[in-house]
Design an enzyme around this catalytic site. Structure first.
Site, mmCIF file in Angstrom:
data_model
loop_
_atom_site.group_PDB
_atom_site.id
_atom_site.type_symbol
_atom_site.label_atom_id
_atom_site.label_comp_id
_atom_site.label_asym_id
_atom_site.label_seq_id
_atom_site.Cartn_x
_atom_site.Cartn_y
_atom_site.Cartn_z
ATOM 1 N N ARG A 123 0.856 -1.184 0.000
ATOM 2 C CA ARG A 123 0.000 0.000 0.000
ATOM 3 C C ARG A 123 0.890 1.230 0.000
ATOM 4 O O ARG A 123 1.818 1.349 0.802
ATOM 5 C CB ARG A 123 -0.927 0.023 1.212
ATOM 6 C CG ARG A 123 -1.828 1.274 1.249
ATOM 7 C CD ARG A 123 -2.903 1.152 2.321
ATOM 8 N NE ARG A 123 -3.845 0.097 2.007
ATOM 9 C CZ ARG A 123 -4.862 0.226 1.157
ATOM 10 N NH1 ARG A 123 -5.067 1.387 0.541
ATOM 11 N NH2 ARG A 123 -5.672 -0.771 0.918
ATOM 12 N N THR A 154 -3.628 4.805 -0.073
ATOM 13 C CA THR A 154 -4.447 5.558 0.875
ATOM 14 C C THR A 154 -4.285 7.026 0.557
ATOM 15 O O THR A 154 -3.167 7.551 0.575
ATOM 16 C CB THR A 154 -4.015 5.279 2.330
ATOM 17 O OG1 THR A 154 -4.252 3.896 2.624
ATOM 18 C CG2 THR A 154 -4.809 6.139 3.299
ATOM 19 N N LYS A 215 -13.114 1.897 -0.119
ATOM 20 C CA LYS A 215 -12.995 2.047 1.336
ATOM 21 C C LYS A 215 -12.893 3.523 1.703
ATOM 22 O O LYS A 215 -12.081 4.251 1.127
ATOM 23 C CB LYS A 215 -11.781 1.277 1.856
ATOM 24 C CG LYS A 215 -11.936 -0.235 1.697
ATOM 25 C CD LYS A 215 -10.756 -0.991 2.282
ATOM 26 C CE LYS A 215 -10.970 -2.499 2.161
ATOM 27 N NZ LYS A 215 -9.821 -3.264 2.714
ATOM 28 N N LEU A 318 4.316 -4.143 7.927
ATOM 29 C CA LEU A 318 5.560 -3.408 8.110
ATOM 30 C C LEU A 318 5.431 -2.094 7.371
ATOM 31 O O LEU A 318 4.612 -1.955 6.448
ATOM 32 C CB LEU A 318 6.755 -4.202 7.560
ATOM 33 C CG LEU A 318 7.015 -5.573 8.197
ATOM 34 C CD1 LEU A 318 8.107 -6.301 7.428
ATOM 35 C CD2 LEU A 318 7.407 -5.418 9.657
ATOM 36 N N ASP A 605 -14.093 -6.750 38.449
ATOM 37 C CA ASP A 605 -15.118 -6.639 37.412
ATOM 38 C C ASP A 605 -14.567 -7.024 36.042
ATOM 39 O O ASP A 605 -15.250 -7.681 35.258
ATOM 40 C CB ASP A 605 -15.660 -5.211 37.376
ATOM 41 C CG ASP A 605 -16.713 -5.026 36.295
ATOM 42 O OD1 ASP A 605 -17.769 -5.685 36.384
ATOM 43 O OD2 ASP A 605 -16.468 -4.246 35.366
#
Length: 635
Positions: A123, A154, A215, A318, A605
């Site tokens: 990517r 991206t 996306k 990586l 809890d």
């Protein structure tokens, strides 16, 4: 909803789509006009070939926990044409000189080496990768690497519509587009630039060219865009989108704040109130996302739970930064420069040994969101945008003002203000001394957590040998009860005439977890999350709320609250120590005791689903100083 006009607009685009392609497809893409059947046959043959000729995965890319790193993210540039608030400071960041950035040939050399060793997905990131002039050529060159199945990118989407046709032809097979709001004015506020409609155009173009899913990455921040969750989900009704909601993450310069983070479970609850039929989808191996789909909707939604529920156990990622440093973790601050070795003439085997050493040092999991918020790391813009998780401890020890416990060797600290909303800054910690290693059990992972809220001073760690003796001192306590009046009725003590002095109190508690629950806490594997971090928060909060819990306690303006949790391997226990400090006319021992007790209850809890054979014990005051009756130190 604000999203509905946009949904209708994007759905109109879909009607003109003539073909589709998968964003998870191999990099070989059909050219415009190529018959779909021929393209599908080529795709099938390529996948069959890769399956039949798959070699054993490279030991160079396998870490000490058996994780095989087949996914490489390469930052093409540090520059960006936006200034997103969660990513970088408004003024920008100092950029690396161009001569120190990877050249195109160096990028391709490293990519070729990683693919040869088993990486099958690359990517391209930034900064903003689409402002690099030769990005199309880089994609085309990567496409030639045998064994590389996916080339993704991206992007913030500003330049996407213009470049995507060329990128698709070059071999781009997956797209992630960052979009944090569907409101144009809010977009400009978040990214500090204009460009909303260019991003929309980029989404249109990706759908038009057949990418499925497209996306969309949405970083969710409380008070900013969490009110748009349902609008984003509505987009998936008629569009092939995978809207990925990302928990707000800490990086240098983004002023991360716990109160700004909206957790995955909170987002999921909000969406399920509107769409109770929401279905969980099977998770892919090494996936960072928890995927869901509303029956009948074309697209889906996902959650990137980096903060609340890490995915370190299956991490296969990586990173190579724009200046050539290899990062085995997005949140880690350790790096090794592949650029320097490459330019020094290192051969392929030398580079592989360097890579193997770095991968081998990768830790099992991260240290928790609050510790990450303290670590010194690059701003997001200098790493790239998104998702891997691991921790690397800070390097330099720090000392500061006050520590009643005199204990050395605690691991990363968590720091809170009295409202738990201050900016957390990186601070180093000393290494665990041999005596602590023996006490905690050699060979097992060690987890120690410290949190403190302090308006004017921090704590410091001293040598175990300098621990002060805990012998009772000072005048004896009075034998008369102070919280009853002359007739035996409960009454609050009048402290109006007492002088203001510095009051300090330390309390402790022990939680015996048993071997099963202890191991899960030690390895941070509880389904509820990080028990030690949650207990810290509870202890700090309880100290500040003591007067609301204990009826006759005075409200005290605390200047310091610190909660420490240590794992005791021998007893399968967590040892809690809480300290409080204030300047005033009344003591703070109740605040310290309440803090330790509530932290212990919180651990119960968090662990009760695993075992109810948990014992809370030894809740006691260790010491108190200040006040008319003198100091107290427990023997």
């Amino acid at each position: 909803m604000a999203a509905r006009p946009l949904s209708r607009m994007l759905r109109r685009v879909l009607k003109s789509v003539a073909r589709s392609c998968s964003s998870g497809a191999p990099v070989t893409q059909p050219c415009p006009g190529e018959p779909l059947q021929a393209a599908a046959e080529e795709l099938s043959k390529r996948r069959q070939f890769l399956r039949e000729h798959a070699a054993p995965f490279s030991a160079f890319l396998t870490d000490s926990f058996g994780r095989q790193h087949s996914y490489l993210r390469i930052s093409l540039t540090e520059k960006c044409n936006l200034r997103c608030q969660y990513c970088m400071p408004e003024e920008g960041v100092p950029l690396t000189p161009k001569a120190d950035l990877l050249t195109t040939e160096e990028i391709l050399t490293l990519a070729r080496l990683f693919v040869k060793e088993g990486v099958n997905k690359i990517r391209l990131t930034g900064g903003e990768p689409l402002i690099r002039p030769d990005v199309v050529n880089i994609v085309a060159q990567l496409r030639q690497l045998e064994g590389l199945r996916t080339i993704g990118i991206t992007t913030n989407g500003i330049n996407l519509a213009r470049l995507l046709p060329q990128l698709q032809k070059a071999g781009l097979s997956a797209i992630n587009i960052s979009l944090d709001t569907l409101v144009p004015a809010k977009f400009e506020f978040i990214v500090r630039r204009k460009g909303f409609y260019k991003v929309m155009e980029g989404i249109h173009k990706a759908i038009e060219l057949g990418y499925n899913p497209v996306k969309v990455n949405c970083v969710v921040m409380r008070g900013l865009n969490e009110d748009e969750l349902l609008d984003f989900v509505a987009l998936t009704e008629g569009l092939p989108l995978d809207v990925r909601f990302i928990e707000y993450m800490p990086f240098d310069g983004n002023k991360w704040n716990f109160k700004k983070m909206v957790s995955y479970k909170e987002m999921l609850d909000s969406i399920r109130q509107q769409w109770p039929e929401l279905e969980k989808l099977p998770e892919e191996e090494s996936s960072t996302a928890k995927a869901f789909k509303i029956p009948g909707f074309q697209g889906q939604i996902s959650f990137i739970t980096s903060m609340s529920e890490h995915f370190c156990g299956t991490c296969n990622r990586l990173r190579i930064t724009a200046d050539g440093s290899l990062k085995v973790c997005l949140f880690g601050n350790s790096e090794v420069s592949l650029r320097d070795h490459l330019r020094a003439g290192a051969c392929e085997q030398e580079l592989l040994r360097i890579i193997q050493a770095a991968v081998g040092r990768k830790k099992r999991q991260h240290a928790g969101m609050f510790n990450i918020s303290q670590m010194k790391n690059r701003p997001m813009i200098l790493i790239e945008l998104l998702l891997m998780f691991q921790d690397s401890p800070p390097a330099n020890p720090s000392t500061s003002f006050w520590d009643p416990f005199h204990i050395q060797g605690l691991r990363p600290r968590v720091s809170f203000s009295s409202q738990m909303a201050t900016l957390w800054k990186g601070r180093g910690v000393p290494q665990t001394p041999p005596i602590a290693q023996q006490r905690l059990g050699s060979g097992s992972p060690q987890r120690h957590y410290t949190s403190h809220a302090d308006s004017d001073a921090n704590s410091k760690c001293l040598s175990p040998g300098s621990q002060a003796p805990a012998a009772p001192s000072g005048p004896p306590s009075t034998s008369e009860l102070t919280h009853v009046d002359s007739e035996g009725r409960a009454a609050m003590v009048d402290v109006g005439g007492k002088p203001d002095t510095e009051r300090v109190a330390v309390a402790s508690a022990v939680v015996l977890l048993g071997p099963v629950a202890f191991k899960l806490v030690q390895q941070n594997q509880l389904k509820k999350g990080d028990a030690l971090v949650v207990a810290q928060l509870a202890g700090v909060q309880a100290a500040k709320l003591t007067s609301q819990l204990i009826p006759l306690c005075h409200h005290v303006a605390l200047s310091h609250v610190q909660v420490r949790l240590e794992l005791d391997s021998r007893r399968h226990a967590v040892v809690i120590q809480a300290s409080c400090r204030a300047q005033g006319p009344t003591g703070v021992e109740m605040e310290a005791l309440t803090s330790a007790a509530v932290a212990a209850l919180t651990l119960y809890d968090m662990c009760k689903a695993v075992s109810r054979d948990i014992v809370l014990k030894e809740i006691k005051l260790i010491s108190k100083t200040g006040g008319q009756r003198g100091d107290f130190h427990r023997a």
